[in-house]
Design an enzyme around this catalytic site. Structure first.
Site, mmCIF file in Angstrom:
data_model
loop_
_atom_site.group_PDB
_atom_site.id
_atom_site.type_symbol
_atom_site.label_atom_id
_atom_site.label_comp_id
_atom_site.label_asym_id
_atom_site.label_seq_id
_atom_site.Cartn_x
_atom_site.Cartn_y
_atom_site.Cartn_z
ATOM 1 N N HIS A 265 0.846 -1.193 0.000
ATOM 2 C CA HIS A 265 0.000 0.000 0.000
ATOM 3 C C HIS A 265 0.874 1.234 0.000
ATOM 4 C CE1 HIS A 265 -3.205 2.773 1.090
ATOM 5 N NE2 HIS A 265 -4.028 1.841 0.675
ATOM 6 N N ASP A 319 -7.929 -5.251 -0.170
ATOM 7 C CA ASP A 319 -8.425 -6.082 -1.267
ATOM 8 C C ASP A 319 -8.170 -7.573 -1.064
ATOM 9 O OD1 ASP A 319 -9.529 -4.089 -2.894
ATOM 10 O OD2 ASP A 319 -7.530 -3.457 -3.494
HETATM 11 N N1 CMC Z 1 4.021 -7.665 -4.249
HETATM 12 C C1 CMC Z 1 5.371 -7.734 -4.255
HETATM 13 N N2 CMC Z 1 6.166 -6.661 -4.019
HETATM 14 C C2 CMC Z 1 5.564 -5.503 -3.801
HETATM 15 C C3 CMC Z 1 4.185 -5.367 -3.779
HETATM 16 C C4 CMC Z 1 3.395 -6.504 -4.015
HETATM 17 N N3 CMC Z 1 2.067 -6.447 -4.017
HETATM 18 N N4 CMC Z 1 3.851 -4.077 -3.539
HETATM 19 C C5 CMC Z 1 5.011 -3.429 -3.412
HETATM 20 N N5 CMC Z 1 6.050 -4.267 -3.581
HETATM 21 C C6 CMC Z 1 7.480 -3.922 -3.531
HETATM 22 C C7 CMC Z 1 7.927 -3.289 -4.836
HETATM 23 O O1 CMC Z 1 8.360 -4.253 -5.752
HETATM 24 C C8 CMC Z 1 9.014 -2.364 -4.359
HETATM 25 O O2 CMC Z 1 10.132 -3.152 -4.088
HETATM 26 P P1 CMC Z 1 11.625 -2.570 -4.327
HETATM 27 O O3 CMC Z 1 11.744 -1.379 -3.426
HETATM 28 O O4 CMC Z 1 12.526 -3.698 -3.957
HETATM 29 O O5 CMC Z 1 11.674 -2.210 -5.794
HETATM 30 C C9 CMC Z 1 8.493 -1.854 -3.016
HETATM 31 O O6 CMC Z 1 7.647 -2.892 -2.530
HETATM 32 C C10 CMC Z 1 7.718 -0.556 -3.115
HETATM 33 O O7 CMC Z 1 6.646 -0.742 -4.053
HETATM 34 P P2 CMC Z 1 6.040 0.405 -4.980
HETATM 35 O O8 CMC Z 1 5.242 -0.223 -6.066
HETATM 36 O O9 CMC Z 1 7.118 1.343 -5.393
HETATM 37 O O10 CMC Z 1 5.101 1.139 -3.944
HETATM 38 P P3 CMC Z 1 3.903 2.108 -4.286
HETATM 39 O O11 CMC Z 1 3.628 2.866 -3.064
HETATM 40 O O12 CMC Z 1 4.129 2.860 -5.543
HETATM 41 O O13 CMC Z 1 2.743 1.060 -4.615
HETATM 42 C C11 CMC Z 1 0.878 -0.300 -4.603
HETATM 43 C C12 CMC Z 1 1.682 0.732 -3.836
HETATM 44 C C13 CMC Z 1 -0.455 -0.545 -3.896
HETATM 45 C C14 CMC Z 1 0.588 0.200 -6.023
HETATM 46 C C15 CMC Z 1 1.693 -1.628 -4.692
HETATM 47 O O14 CMC Z 1 1.924 -2.115 -3.393
HETATM 48 C C16 CMC Z 1 1.013 -2.685 -5.554
HETATM 49 O O15 CMC Z 1 1.150 -2.676 -6.769
HETATM 50 N N6 CMC Z 1 0.261 -3.631 -4.897
HETATM 51 C C17 CMC Z 1 -0.478 -4.632 -5.651
HETATM 52 C C18 CMC Z 1 -1.797 -4.070 -6.136
HETATM 53 C C19 CMC Z 1 -2.772 -3.861 -5.005
HETATM 54 O O16 CMC Z 1 -3.013 -4.744 -4.192
HETATM 55 N N7 CMC Z 1 -3.441 -2.689 -5.006
HETATM 56 C C20 CMC Z 1 -4.453 -2.336 -4.032
HETATM 57 C C21 CMC Z 1 -4.026 -1.244 -3.119
HETATM 58 S S1 CMC Z 1 -5.063 -1.111 -1.642
HETATM 59 C C22 CMC Z 1 -6.628 -0.730 -2.204
HETATM 60 C C23 CMC Z 1 -6.715 0.608 -2.782
HETATM 61 O O17 CMC Z 1 -6.540 1.632 -2.093
HETATM 62 O O18 CMC Z 1 -7.022 0.680 -3.959
#
Ligand code: CMC
Length: 382
Positions: A265, A319
């Protein structure tokens, strides 16, 4: 670089930017706390209803009985869709994505509302009531239409959760099912300046209208990085198939550097408090409805993720366990994100009304990284 741009800073994904002031929800991402107007989400999930929570978000306080009765009556009086919207839904292809159907029908509701372009607070509350009341009817009507079934009229004797299940299934839901859905609606009703809420704010801040804002928000919500993740979780569970295949399937995903849907998140670096509640809830429902296999698969995925990435602050988000919950409630997979939209309609509309009370156009800058002083090359010389 112009002096104007030099004074600003680039913040990719606006992750470190405060883009709005709000009195609706408070998130402490480090300690895993979510409050609506200061009330802990767990308290609301245990004691409130979606309608009461909507009043809280819109008014900044809990209602007394008369106020709640008034809101319930106003919502129920708006359950019915205009016949033009039913006719429109009947023209949608049966294989259309429900989120596209919802976005189109919500935008089209403006065509049937004489107040669509009136932006004063009273008119916006009336429109917010219409939107919250009619969104479930749109989702249910589209699902009936695509399944070749007659559209079921709403029943104003029921609350929003029960009425939705009634319109969807043509059967009165059990009390357990209705309450489960009501709690899901409470948990999803608001969440700060998330991507879809921010989208709605950008639109309303141009002094556009609530229907346009909601249609935009629905578009933002459907993405798999946002609300679309609940469908992604269910697809992943279906794809893996059984508990024995989980470890290998997860390893493959790690090797491919795939993001695991339902984890991580932007704000929470601790356990999402909505997931804490939904986990317990999903277990109970799975037990009652014979879907324990799904719950056990989810638990195993959580264990594996815990070992692999919890140290990075990646935990289940709202989710992850909502997928098992919705599945146990008998909802089709592609209705999971529309469920999120039904709930978030109360948060989106509330934030838009809050924005209009102290409005400023939302228009960030961008840092130009292309070339300058390029010649215009005539077509014959390219
Ligand atoms: N699985 C594996 N690794 C992850 C995940 C995941 N679901 N989420 C984040 N990471 C890792 C990512 O690879 C990165 O690692 P590194 O620093 O080694 O490169 C680190 O954690 C930071 O991730 P980010 O994508 O840069 O973080 P963000 O704040 O931009 O993304 C997010 C947040 C929700 C988009 C992301 O966690 C994600 O894609 N999650 C999966 C989709 C998901 O479940 N979305 C629903 C969010 S909650 C409901 C809502 O509010 O909509």
């Amino acid at each position: 670089m112009s002096a104007d741009v030099a004074e600003k800073h680039f913040d990719k994904g606006l992750a470190n930017t405060i883009a709005a002031e709000s009195s609706m929800s408070y998130i402490d991402g480090v300690n895993g706390i979510l409050e609506y107007v200061g009330i802990d989400i767990d308290q609301l999930a245990r004691n409130s209803t979606f309608e009461e929570t909507t009043f809280l978000l819109w008014n900044g306080r809990l209602p007394n009985q008369a106020e709640l009765d008034e809101l319930n009556a106003a919502l129920r009086a708006e359950y019915t869709l205009p016949s033009g919207i039913i006719d429109l839904i009947k023209t949608f292809p049966a294989d259309a994505a429900p989120m596209h159907a919802l976005q189109t029908a919500v935008a089209a509701l403006a065509l049937h509302d004489p107040e669509a372009d009136v932006n004063d607070p009273e008119a916006n509350i009336r429109k917010a009531i219409r939107l919250v009341a009619k969104t479930p009817a749109v989702v249910a009507a589209f699902d009936r239409h695509r399944s070749g079934k007659d559209i079921v009229d709403p029943d104003p004797s029921m609350d929003i959760a029960s009425n939705f299940l009634w319109m969807l299934n043509g059967e009165k839901p059990t009390e357990t099912m209705a309450r489960a859905l009501d709690v899901c609606l409470i948990l999803h009703a608001d969440h700060g300046t998330n991507a879809s809420t921010f989208t709605s704010l950008v639109i309303i801040a141009t002094l556009s209208d609530l229907y346009s804002s909601m249609a935009g928000a629905i578009g933002a919500l459907r993405g798999p990085l946002h609300g679309g993740a609940n469908e992604g979780v269910m697809r992943m569970l279906e794809e893996i198939g059984d508990i024995e295949s989980i470890d290998a399937a997860m390893q493959k995903k790690f090797d491919n550097k795939e993001k695991i849907m339902g984890f991580g998140h932007r704000v929470y670096k601790a356990y999402d408090p909505r997931a804490t509640y939904l986990k317990t809830f999903a277990r109970g429902l799975a037990e009652d409805t014979g879907n324990m296999n799904l719950y056990e698969m989810s638990s195993r995925i959580e264990e594996i993720m815990n070992e692999a990435v919890a140290a990075k602050g990646i935990f289940p988000n709202v989710d992850f366990y909502s997928a098992t919950t919705y599945w146990s409630l008998g909802l089709k997979l592609d209705l999971f994100t529309p469920m999120f939209a039904i709930a978030r309609m109360s948060g989106w509309t509330g934030h838009c009304i809050e924005q209009l009370a102290d409005n400023k156009l939302i228009r960030p800058g961008s840092s130009y990284i292309g070339p300058h002083e390029m010649p215009y090359v005539p077509m014959s010389e390219r």
